[in-house]
Design a protein around this motif. Sequence first.
Motif, PDB file in Angstrom:
ATOM      1  N   GLN A  51       0.824  -1.204   0.000  1.00  0.00           N
ATOM      2  CA  GLN A  51       0.000   0.000   0.000  1.00  0.00           C
ATOM      3  C   GLN A  51       0.860   1.257   0.000  1.00  0.00           C
ATOM      4  OE1 GLN A  51      -2.523  -0.891   3.397  1.00  0.00           O
ATOM      5  NE2 GLN A  51      -4.298  -1.120   2.047  1.00  0.00           N
ATOM      6  N   LEU A  55       1.205   4.044  -2.882  1.00  0.00           N
ATOM      7  CA  LEU A  55       0.980   5.465  -2.592  1.00  0.00           C
ATOM      8  C   LEU A  55       2.157   6.312  -3.091  1.00  0.00           C
ATOM      9  CD1 LEU A  55      -1.003   7.395  -1.263  1.00  0.00           C
ATOM     10  CD2 LEU A  55       0.221   7.081   0.888  1.00  0.00           C
ATOM     11  N   CYS A  58       1.874   6.744  -6.664  1.00  0.00           N
ATOM     12  CA  CYS A  58       0.894   7.784  -6.983  1.00  0.00           C
ATOM     13  C   CYS A  58       1.610   9.128  -7.118  1.00  0.00           C
ATOM     14  CB  CYS A  58      -0.167   7.881  -5.893  1.00  0.00           C
ATOM     15  SG  CYS A  58      -1.366   6.550  -5.902  1.00  0.00           S
ATOM     16  N   LEU A  86      -6.962  11.673  -2.735  1.00  0.00           N
ATOM     17  CA  LEU A  86      -5.579  11.653  -2.264  1.00  0.00           C
ATOM     18  C   LEU A  86      -5.266  12.847  -1.372  1.00  0.00           C
ATOM     19  CD1 LEU A  86      -3.498  10.407  -5.339  1.00  0.00           C
ATOM     20  CD2 LEU A  86      -3.900   9.239  -3.182  1.00  0.00           C
ATOM     21  N   LEU A  89      -6.515  11.927   2.470  1.00  0.00           N
ATOM     22  CA  LEU A  89      -6.130  10.595   2.943  1.00  0.00           C
ATOM     23  C   LEU A  89      -6.325  10.496   4.454  1.00  0.00           C
ATOM     24  CD1 LEU A  89      -2.822  10.069   0.945  1.00  0.00           C
ATOM     25  CD2 LEU A  89      -4.918   8.721   0.704  1.00  0.00           C
ATOM     26  N   MET A  93      -1.818   8.045   6.637  1.00  0.00           N
ATOM     27  CA  MET A  93      -1.282   7.878   5.283  1.00  0.00           C
ATOM     28  C   MET A  93      -0.874   9.248   4.740  1.00  0.00           C
ATOM     29  SD  MET A  93      -4.096   5.251   3.689  1.00  0.00           S
ATOM     30  CE  MET A  93      -3.229   5.026   2.142  1.00  0.00           C
ATOM     31  N   TYR A  95       1.903  11.171   1.507  1.00  0.00           N
ATOM     32  CA  TYR A  95       2.984  11.090   0.527  1.00  0.00           C
ATOM     33  C   TYR A  95       3.427  12.501   0.201  1.00  0.00           C
ATOM     34  CZ  TYR A  95      -0.087  12.552  -3.297  1.00  0.00           C
ATOM     35  OH  TYR A  95      -0.927  13.263  -4.109  1.00  0.00           O
ATOM     36  N   ALA A 137       6.538   8.184   0.975  1.00  0.00           N
ATOM     37  CA  ALA A 137       5.175   7.875   1.412  1.00  0.00           C
ATOM     38  C   ALA A 137       5.233   7.087   2.703  1.00  0.00           C
ATOM     39  CB  ALA A 137       4.436   7.081   0.339  1.00  0.00           C
ATOM     40  N   VAL A 139       2.525   4.749   5.417  1.00  0.00           N
ATOM     41  CA  VAL A 139       1.217   4.204   5.785  1.00  0.00           C
ATOM     42  C   VAL A 139       1.387   3.497   7.114  1.00  0.00           C
ATOM     43  CG1 VAL A 139      -0.585   2.551   5.191  1.00  0.00           C
ATOM     44  CG2 VAL A 139       0.440   3.951   3.402  1.00  0.00           C
TER      45      VAL A 139
ATOM     46  N   TYR B 122      -7.541   9.040 -10.589  1.00  0.00           N
ATOM     47  CA  TYR B 122      -7.396   8.310  -9.323  1.00  0.00           C
ATOM     48  C   TYR B 122      -8.440   7.202  -9.298  1.00  0.00           C
ATOM     49  CZ  TYR B 122      -8.077   7.154  -4.433  1.00  0.00           C
ATOM     50  OH  TYR B 122      -8.224   6.466  -3.255  1.00  0.00           O
ATOM     51  N   LYS B 124      -9.677   3.904  -6.697  1.00  0.00           N
ATOM     52  CA  LYS B 124      -9.503   3.127  -5.469  1.00  0.00           C
ATOM     53  C   LYS B 124      -9.880   1.686  -5.774  1.00  0.00           C
ATOM     54  CE  LYS B 124     -10.172   3.496  -0.534  1.00  0.00           C
ATOM     55  NZ  LYS B 124      -8.828   4.022  -0.350  1.00  0.00           N
ATOM     56  N   ASP B 149      -4.667   2.569  -3.355  1.00  0.00           N
ATOM     57  CA  ASP B 149      -4.846   3.848  -4.051  1.00  0.00           C
ATOM     58  C   ASP B 149      -3.999   3.845  -5.316  1.00  0.00           C
ATOM     59  OD1 ASP B 149      -6.494   5.286  -2.070  1.00  0.00           O
ATOM     60  OD2 ASP B 149      -4.748   4.953  -0.795  1.00  0.00           O
TER      61      ASP B 149
END
Lengths: 606, 157
Positions: A51, A55, A58, A86, A89, A93, A95, A137, A139, B122, B124, B149
């Motif tokens: 995860q 992220l 991203c 985003l 979040l 979390m 980033y 990032a 999490v 984006y 999910k 994400d």
Amino acid sequence: MRSPSKKKTKKGFALITALWIVVVMIILSTALIATSTRTLFVVGNYKIRKQVTALAECGINEALAHLIQDKTWAGTLPDNTTPDPLKNLPSNMEYKVSFDADTTGYYSVNNLNSSVPAKGCKGRTIPPYSANIICVASVAGVSRIVDVFIQPASDRDSLLLVQNQIDIKLPTDQGNLNLMSENSGLADLHSNMTGNAINVTANSINLKGQKISAVGNINLTSSNPDVQGTIQSLDSPITIPPMLDPEELDTRGNKPYILPRGTYTKINNTTYSFHDDYGVTPDRTITTGVLPGVTVKDGKLIFSENQIVNGELTINGELSFDEGAYLQLENDDKYYEWGGDETVALGSLVVNDGRISGNGSVVAERNVRFDVSSTINSADPREKINIFAGGTVTMVSNSDTMATFSGFIHAGKLVATEIKNASGYPKDLTIYGGVVVNQNTLEPLPLPPPEPEPVEEKPVMKSLKRAAVMAAVAMAVPEEGESEDISIEERSAEGGEKSAGGGERSASPPSTGVRSAESGNEEDDVDPYGRDGDEGGQPKTAPMPKLVPPEPVILAPPEPVITDGDVVMANIKNLTIVYDEDYLNLINSKQSYQNYNISSWTEYSK
Amino acid sequence: MVYLKKVLYFKVYVKGGYSLTELVLATFLLVTALLAIAGVFFSGTTAIKKGTLTAQATDIAYNEKVFLELYDFNALTQGLTPNTTCVPGNTFFSRYPKQIGNYKIQCSECFYRDNGSLKLLYVKLRVSNVPEVNKAASTGRNRVDVSLDVLISPNKN
């Protein structure tokens, strides 16, 4: 003497065995617990690590999107354009991508626009024309860093990328077409045209592993069919990049100096003369320092600073650039003020009896014609000339020296049909770098503004006014036997006063208030009744003028000029085109990229 | 008398010299230990099983992320309402929820940022395992749910 032997017994054996079993079980249990704990730890972290990596990716993708939009982007993420989910979040979390070296330990560096290496995060070196993007990032307390290097991606390397037809005609008995590549890039002579896209006639065609491709058909006529390369018809089209603005070429940040339009002719190694046929700028002698940013040395007219010319510039000598300066030639849209016409008002460059040398750029709104005769090795890396011309670029040579050009050409058409030696026979031409030819739409010179209106009123205006005044008077004509309260002269005077009042004319009858405001007291000169001054009483019966305006004279707006988008090369003995991507780095660095290649991808933890 | 006295002192000697008290105590400890080990074993296997399922679901989610990133950006965003959070409902996303093995992939939420030449999508992703026949067994310790994400740019690389 033997010592007495001890008595052997099994008492305690079971206890010892049991103890060993317990010890072994404890050891095994401990190992099992350790293994299980470690396994559980790994499995438990796996999800979070994926995860947090996703992220961080991203952030990388978001940065790429910004760089596609603006290659100079160096902002901070997330920002106000970040998608809402985003931006919102959960608290555990986050980033971040930052290009600020002062505020974060891990920062990105955008070096896409630079030709020199830059210093990056942790002392690393960022190569020219690349960027290092780092996204941190986390999490649930687990941090992950994704660290990538990106470089602009080009769909394909193209040596000669042409929108329409490529027509190369070399002598069939001796003319050779050679395609080469100086580096890893593939030299590709490509046309986006359908139909007969590429026509090459030559004694031999030596591709040397390079490529000729076209959306349409390729017609090669050669005495030596062994091309040693790839010929690909019906290929997919290649996107032609847009032409650059001079500001994008500017490496100095200085505004250009205005250089007088006209003809500069070499007199000796340190002197040029200047002449303007139209006398806008007086004739003068040009030596170093006479014009700002212009020096004369070794017979060269050297532009050490950016220059801009309104109209055509002719140089009878050698034009040279100093360290990335540019020469911009624009159409002179006010050519009519000094009596010029299209021959000198278009932003064009002509270089006769010399060549273009040094390291700089020519950006012409129209045509560029220059001599490619050379006495030096133009493959010298110091020679980097970029020519951007909306119109036609013409290369000529008529001396016994070599004919070479090293740099980049982006034009609406490329012509090289006059590459001859002093005796008038075809000679060799070598082009190092790259060529892009597109079908450009060129804005024409505007029409001169209309002549100023004469003081005398136009007939149609007089007719309208006369009719309007007559209508007003007719409404006020007294019954027979009554006398007029207001004389014509008084009406005229009143009208004049009202005219002077401007907008207050709306109080008058509509028919009288429309046009007369434009003419003011000029009504005094008009007797709407056609009577003599001394005649009073009844007005003469004058015929009503027809209110038909004359046909307006509408000048057709000048049509824009659309270039051919062709390449025409003929009467050349041996044509050698050498692809050198080094020459294209400047151009590549200035383009808006649609894609970036990720050359390095690293993931690690803090 | 001597025997009763020995009984009163709970001293029972068996063959081999072990006492009954030690035997009972040892048996109790052994049973307790076995139960504890069984509990730990059960918990461990449960956690490992759930971890395995989670890892598989995470892998599937990540693979789906890569699939989305490699897909044509225009096809992904065609018909999506820009600049608002919504459930994706265009031609491409109509394939969701889709099932891979015993896992169901859903795109529960999307946001298409179309700000001139800045384009971002984006998504999910949610991956959960499909309940098996015995629903009771699927609930609780056998259920996993992984969300990821994903942010997709038009960049092709």
